[in-house]
Design an enzyme around this catalytic site. Sequence first.
Site, short mmCIF file in Angstrom:
data_model
loop_
_atom_site.label_atom_id
_atom_site.label_comp_id
_atom_site.label_asym_id
_atom_site.label_seq_id
_atom_site.Cartn_x
_atom_site.Cartn_y
_atom_site.Cartn_z
N GLU A 168 7.73 -59.97 5.56
CA GLU A 168 8.08 -58.82 4.71
C GLU A 168 8.47 -59.19 3.28
O GLU A 168 9.50 -58.76 2.78
CB GLU A 168 9.18 -58.00 5.40
CG GLU A 168 8.76 -57.52 6.78
CD GLU A 168 9.88 -56.87 7.59
OE1 GLU A 168 10.97 -56.66 7.04
OE2 GLU A 168 9.64 -56.56 8.77
N GLU A 277 3.79 -56.25 16.14
CA GLU A 277 5.02 -55.51 16.49
C GLU A 277 4.73 -54.05 16.82
O GLU A 277 5.50 -53.16 16.45
CB GLU A 277 6.02 -55.57 15.32
CG GLU A 277 6.32 -56.96 14.80
CD GLU A 277 7.45 -57.03 13.79
OE1 GLU A 277 8.16 -56.02 13.60
OE2 GLU A 277 7.63 -58.09 13.18
O1 9MR Z 1 14.00 -55.30 16.61
C1 9MR Z 1 14.86 -55.97 15.73
C2 9MR Z 1 16.23 -55.35 15.76
O2 9MR Z 1 16.84 -55.57 17.03
C3 9MR Z 1 17.10 -55.93 14.66
O3 9MR Z 1 18.35 -55.23 14.63
C4 9MR Z 1 16.38 -55.77 13.33
C5 9MR Z 1 17.19 -56.33 12.18
O4 9MR Z 1 16.65 -55.87 10.99
O5 9MR Z 1 15.13 -56.43 13.40
C6 9MR Z 1 14.28 -55.87 14.32
O6 9MR Z 1 13.00 -56.49 14.30
C7 9MR Z 1 12.27 -56.36 13.10
C8 9MR Z 1 11.39 -57.59 12.99
O7 9MR Z 1 12.13 -58.76 13.10
C9 9MR Z 1 10.61 -57.57 11.68
N1 9MR Z 1 9.88 -56.35 11.53
C10 9MR Z 1 10.61 -55.10 11.75
C11 9MR Z 1 11.31 -55.16 13.10
C12 9MR Z 1 11.97 -53.83 13.41
O8 9MR Z 1 12.95 -53.54 12.48
#
Ligand code: 9MR
Length: 360
Positions: A168, A277
């Site tokens: 990102e 994802e």
């Molecule tokens: O699913 C993840 C969530 O449990 C965390 O709190 C969050 C922190 O920002 O990250 C989520 O996973 C993310 C992933 O690492 C990168 N792309 C977006 C995902 C969903 O937010």
Amino acid sequence: MAPMTARFTRRAGLVAGAAFVATASGAHADESTGRGALRDLADARGIRIGAAVASRPLANEPAYRETLAREFSSVTCENVMKPSFVQPAAGTFDFQASDAIVAFATAHGMTVRGHTLVWHQQNPAWLERVAAVGENPADALRDHIFGVVRHYRNDGPAPVPVWDVVNEALTDNGLMRDTLWSRALGPRYLADAFRWAHEADPDSRLFYNDFGAEGMNRKANAVHAMLRDLTRDGVPVHGVGLQMHVGIGAGHTPSVTDLAANIARLRAIGLDVHVTEMDVKLQTGTGGDEARRTDQAQVYADVLGTCLEAGVTSFTLWGFTDAHSWIPGFTGKPDGALPFDTAYEPKPAYHALARVLASD
Ligand code: 9MR
């Protein structure tokens, strides 16, 4: 490309695919194809089907473990490979939680997508500070990447053959995102991160991963241009992850035409393309009604079908059961974005995925 080929139609994708039964092994075999779980169908097509995995349900819920092992052939740690988990204090690495997931994957013949080495979220406070005050931030980032990648190359339960190296890094407008790393190191941090990861494990496939860049929009154009320039400069970037956090309803999912075109142009510059994802929001604030679940199944079918045709080799969902999805924690509302419900029963989305995998 035609917007949708016959095999992704609602009828073929759902009605015929709804005839699933529980077998003696617990797998949901498809009566119409006589085939087994998603991972068996994916194996037959030569692709990986994956899920993001959370530590707590993996440790505490037998149904979570059984469904994961039965249905999926790839895992991604949803959180515990991120910097705040694996390097909570400077120079102190802690792989207990991530190793447990990697060990589970290995024991069940699954591969691992490493996620993620460089991001602007889920960094430990010490690393944020190092980046902010400019105390050799390049060394800190390099040491982090080396510490994690080398652990899995040399000491972990199994090698990690694929890493989301940078996550990102761009904004929706296609500009470089203002992050701790862009501020500390400038835009060159991307190339450096890939070079360091490659040095740490020359055998791993290295990915750039982002959201909202799946179709032919401004951000996708910028991702494509950035990766084209990096590969042209000899930076070891091997693939791109399309996250695919989408939803039902107009404007919440890229058209299959745009998705196919974007995948084609990324592959044309020599990159592997993974879906990393995927989930499909119902946007109800509940688990959703029947009609919405049917629409959701169609979105899963369209995206998977398009990706298979376009040459995507790994297709990962962000979780697999509505009992454990990041979305309620983010929106404050339940949603039902995944193919298994909260009781681990397959939803129309599951049958649609199986149906597309089983189709010719
Ligand atoms: O699913 C993840 C969530 O449990 C965390 O709190 C969050 C922190 O920002 O990250 C989520 O996973 C993310 C992933 O690492 C990168 N792309 C977006 C995902 C969903 O937010």
